[in-house]
Write a protein that holds these residues in place. Structure first.
Motif, PDB file in Angstrom:
ATOM      1  N   GLY A 148       0.324   8.382  14.596  1.00 15.89           N
ATOM      2  CA  GLY A 148       0.172   9.172  13.451  1.00 15.89           C
ATOM      3  C   GLY A 148       0.524  10.781  13.451  1.00 15.89           C
ATOM      4  O   GLY A 148       1.029  11.274  12.719  1.00 15.89           O
ATOM      5  N   ARG A 154       6.251   9.982  14.342  1.00 12.35           N
ATOM      6  CA  ARG A 154       5.868   8.774  13.488  1.00 12.35           C
ATOM      7  C   ARG A 154       7.292   8.020  13.534  1.00 12.35           C
ATOM      8  O   ARG A 154       8.441   8.695  13.439  1.00 12.35           O
ATOM      9  CB  ARG A 154       5.879   9.405  12.168  1.00 12.35           C
ATOM     10  CG  ARG A 154       4.178   9.956  11.802  1.00 12.35           C
ATOM     11  CD  ARG A 154       3.782  10.404  10.389  1.00 12.35           C
ATOM     12  NE  ARG A 154       2.578  11.112  10.744  1.00 12.35           N
ATOM     13  CZ  ARG A 154       2.175  11.510   9.560  1.00 12.35           C
ATOM     14  NH1 ARG A 154       2.896  12.066   8.635  1.00 12.35           N
ATOM     15  NH2 ARG A 154       0.839  12.114   9.509  1.00 12.35           N
ATOM     16  N   SER A 174      -5.096  10.308   9.856  1.00 13.01           N
ATOM     17  CA  SER A 174      -4.737  10.790  10.889  1.00 13.01           C
ATOM     18  C   SER A 174      -4.905  12.543  11.122  1.00 13.01           C
ATOM     19  O   SER A 174      -5.581  12.851  12.198  1.00 13.01           O
ATOM     20  CB  SER A 174      -3.232  10.639  11.193  1.00 13.01           C
ATOM     21  OG  SER A 174      -2.842   9.268  11.194  1.00 13.01           O
ATOM     22  N   ARG A 178      -7.702  14.291  13.552  1.00 10.99           N
ATOM     23  CA  ARG A 178      -7.393  15.442  14.301  1.00 10.99           C
ATOM     24  C   ARG A 178      -8.417  16.564  14.295  1.00 10.99           C
ATOM     25  O   ARG A 178      -8.839  16.915  15.063  1.00 10.99           O
ATOM     26  CB  ARG A 178      -6.076  15.736  14.000  1.00 10.99           C
ATOM     27  CG  ARG A 178      -5.468  17.019  14.874  1.00 10.99           C
ATOM     28  CD  ARG A 178      -4.128  17.576  14.393  1.00 10.99           C
ATOM     29  NE  ARG A 178      -4.557  18.364  13.013  1.00 10.99           N
ATOM     30  CZ  ARG A 178      -5.051  19.815  13.089  1.00 10.99           C
ATOM     31  NH1 ARG A 178      -5.225  20.324  14.126  1.00 10.99           N
ATOM     32  NH2 ARG A 178      -5.335  20.286  12.149  1.00 10.99           N
ATOM     33  N   TYR A 211      -2.119  11.410  18.185  1.00 17.08           N
ATOM     34  CA  TYR A 211      -3.117  10.854  17.657  1.00 17.08           C
ATOM     35  C   TYR A 211      -2.270   9.428  17.354  1.00 17.08           C
ATOM     36  O   TYR A 211      -1.326   9.355  16.360  1.00 17.08           O
ATOM     37  CB  TYR A 211      -3.525  11.241  16.340  1.00 17.08           C
ATOM     38  CG  TYR A 211      -4.455  12.637  16.796  1.00 17.08           C
ATOM     39  CD1 TYR A 211      -5.805  12.590  16.973  1.00 17.08           C
ATOM     40  CD2 TYR A 211      -4.022  13.698  17.275  1.00 17.08           C
ATOM     41  CE1 TYR A 211      -6.642  13.483  17.505  1.00 17.08           C
ATOM     42  CE2 TYR A 211      -4.713  14.801  17.733  1.00 17.08           C
ATOM     43  CZ  TYR A 211      -6.085  14.647  17.698  1.00 17.08           C
ATOM     44  OH  TYR A 211      -6.789  15.503  18.398  1.00 17.08           O
ATOM     45  N   GLU A 212      -3.022   8.099  17.866  1.00 24.38           N
ATOM     46  CA  GLU A 212      -2.365   6.947  17.770  1.00 24.38           C
ATOM     47  C   GLU A 212      -3.475   5.964  17.107  1.00 24.38           C
ATOM     48  O   GLU A 212      -4.586   6.189  17.720  1.00 24.38           O
ATOM     49  CB  GLU A 212      -1.713   6.305  18.988  1.00 24.38           C
ATOM     50  CG  GLU A 212      -0.766   7.437  19.733  1.00 24.38           C
ATOM     51  CD  GLU A 212      -0.253   6.928  21.000  1.00 24.38           C
ATOM     52  OE1 GLU A 212       0.797   7.350  21.342  1.00 24.38           O
ATOM     53  OE2 GLU A 212      -0.989   6.169  21.617  1.00 24.38           O
ATOM     54  N   VAL A 213      -3.009   5.340  16.032  1.00 24.33           N
ATOM     55  CA  VAL A 213      -4.101   4.466  15.371  1.00 24.33           C
ATOM     56  C   VAL A 213      -3.936   3.058  15.282  1.00 24.33           C
ATOM     57  O   VAL A 213      -2.676   2.606  15.236  1.00 24.33           O
ATOM     58  CB  VAL A 213      -4.081   5.019  13.883  1.00 24.33           C
ATOM     59  CG1 VAL A 213      -5.192   4.277  13.017  1.00 24.33           C
ATOM     60  CG2 VAL A 213      -4.073   6.409  13.574  1.00 24.33           C
ATOM     61  N   THR A 306      -8.828   5.351  16.696  1.00 25.20           N
ATOM     62  CA  THR A 306      -7.845   6.248  16.658  1.00 25.20           C
ATOM     63  C   THR A 306      -8.042   7.082  18.243  1.00 25.20           C
ATOM     64  O   THR A 306      -8.942   7.326  18.565  1.00 25.20           O
ATOM     65  CB  THR A 306      -8.085   7.406  15.799  1.00 25.20           C
ATOM     66  OG1 THR A 306      -8.021   6.758  14.553  1.00 25.20           O
ATOM     67  CG2 THR A 306      -7.093   8.572  15.936  1.00 25.20           C
ATOM     68  N   CYS A 308      -7.337   9.789  20.749  1.00 28.32           N
ATOM     69  CA  CYS A 308      -6.772  11.065  20.595  1.00 28.32           C
ATOM     70  C   CYS A 308      -6.581  11.638  21.923  1.00 28.32           C
ATOM     71  O   CYS A 308      -7.439  11.814  22.899  1.00 28.32           O
ATOM     72  CB  CYS A 308      -8.382  11.896  20.014  1.00 28.32           C
ATOM     73  SG  CYS A 308      -8.822  10.856  18.548  1.00 28.32           S
TER      74      CYS A 308
END
Length: 361
Positions: A148, A154, A174, A178, A211-213, A306, A308
């Motif tokens: 994200g 991305r 996202s 954050r 940030y990865e979802v 998510t 972080c």
């Protein structure tokens, strides 16, 4: 590329969609590759966690109630490494929009979801994570994993345009995560005794971090006592923020006395789960708990995790302020962010030595 040539855990092999297996076959038994009779699931319904710590972000932000709530936060991070966060300030509209679009994605026909399928050499996309061999036992889930933030990370080729608002929802979510992570890290740092310059640096690093979802779909399972949605593991980022899209329980965490206990969904809350970067940063004062996902015989479960991370410029090691204040020696090495990630990605899934132990001095 042959199995033995694959570089690391960033490689994952394509596997069947569990959702499609259920949809097409409606099996009355779990296929052998999904059986996990060796992990002691028999007890997984026995205990629910009534006393899971609940932390109120509103009380942390309000000076008169802050010191009491910081003690509550410190206890939660030390005893559990996981807590329910309420009054978190993320808009109901943003949460609703994200949940609806994630559920909408998993309701798409299989050929539509396949437009976001994982590419060779990457975990990102639709599929399963960390499948490194053709005979490995599989988890009872499908997922779509997308980066994200920061914006340049991305891969929009994998960002669905169906449902129509999926991209808009994920962009907003996202950014919401954050902002929330920066606030949560501020108070986790304060609970740990970090202040002034180092606290500012910690918050800045999460403001600039990645940030990865991961959006998870756990179908109903005919033999839930023999399958697992997610195998036991501890997360590797700073913190993980988990949103449940319904009221079906599935997340379990290991208590300090080594029991698996169920984390029941609480409407409007977000589960905060400490990752191993924070266990290292706290020099072992806080824990990154082992957790897993169990599955349900009657109902599906959808969740959004998510991950972080602080900025790659922040070393992964014990807090200098904390070491100075306590006079204790560091338990963990200090690594660059890239060294930390390579240490994780280059390990084998069946390694008998826990990843956190590899980081110790």
């Amino acid at each position: 590329m042959k199995e033995e040539e694959r570089a690391n855990l960033n490689w994952t092999l394509p596997v069947p969609s569990v959702q499609e297996l259920v949809r097409q076959r409606q099996p009355d038994a779990v296929a052998p590759r999904y059986l996990h009779d060796d992990v002691g699931l028999a007890e997984h319904r026995q205990e629910s966690l009534q006393g899971l710590p609940c932390v109120d972000l509103g009380k942390l932000m309000d000076p008169p109630s802050r010191s009491t709530e910081l003690r509550n936060l410190h206890s939660a991070c030390h005893q559990w490494g996981l807590f329910l966060l309420v009054n978190h300030g993320v808009s109901d509209e943003g949460m609703r929009m994200m949940k609806e679009n994630v559920q909408g994605f998993f309701e798409l026909p299989y050929h539509e979801k396949q437009k976001s399928a994982q590419r060779p050499g990457s975990l990102e996309g639709y599929g399963q994570a960390f499948v490194t061999s053709h005979d490995q036992k599989l988890e009872w889930n499908d997922m779509i994993f997308l980066k994200g933030l920061p914006l340049h990370a991305r891969n929009l080729d994998l960002w669905q345009q169906n449902p129509p608002e999926f991209r808009i929802a994920l962009e907003k979510y996202s950014e919401d995560m954050r902002k929330l992570a920066v606030e949560v890290m501020k108070y986790i740092g304060m609970a740990l005794g970090i202040h002034e310059g180092e606290l500012d640096l910690l918050m800045k690093s999460f403001g600039e971090g990645k940030y990865e979802v991961r959006m998870n779909y756990y179908p109903a399972c005919p033999e839930p006592e023999r399958a697992l949605g997610l195998l036991p593991h501890a997360d590797i980022p700073g913190i993980t923020l988990l949103t449940e899209c319904g009221n079906i329980p599935g997340l379990q965490v290991v208590s300090k006395d080594n029991r698996w206990v169920m984390v029941r969904p609480v409407p409007g809350s977000i589960v905060v789960n400490l990752g191993q970067i924070m266990e290292v940063y706290s020099n072992g004062t806080y824990r990154a708990p082992e957790h897993r996902a169990v599955v349900n015989k009657e109902k599906e479960r959808v969740s959004i995790a998510t991950f972080c991370y602080p900025s790659p410029s922040l070393p992964v090691g014990p807090s200098p302020q904390l070491l100075a204040a306590t006079g204790l020696p560091p338990i963990f090495q200090t690594l660059s962010h890239s060294e930390y990630m390579q240490c994780f990605l280059n390990r084998k899934l069946d390694d008998a030595v826990p990843f956190i132990d590899k980081l110790k001095l």
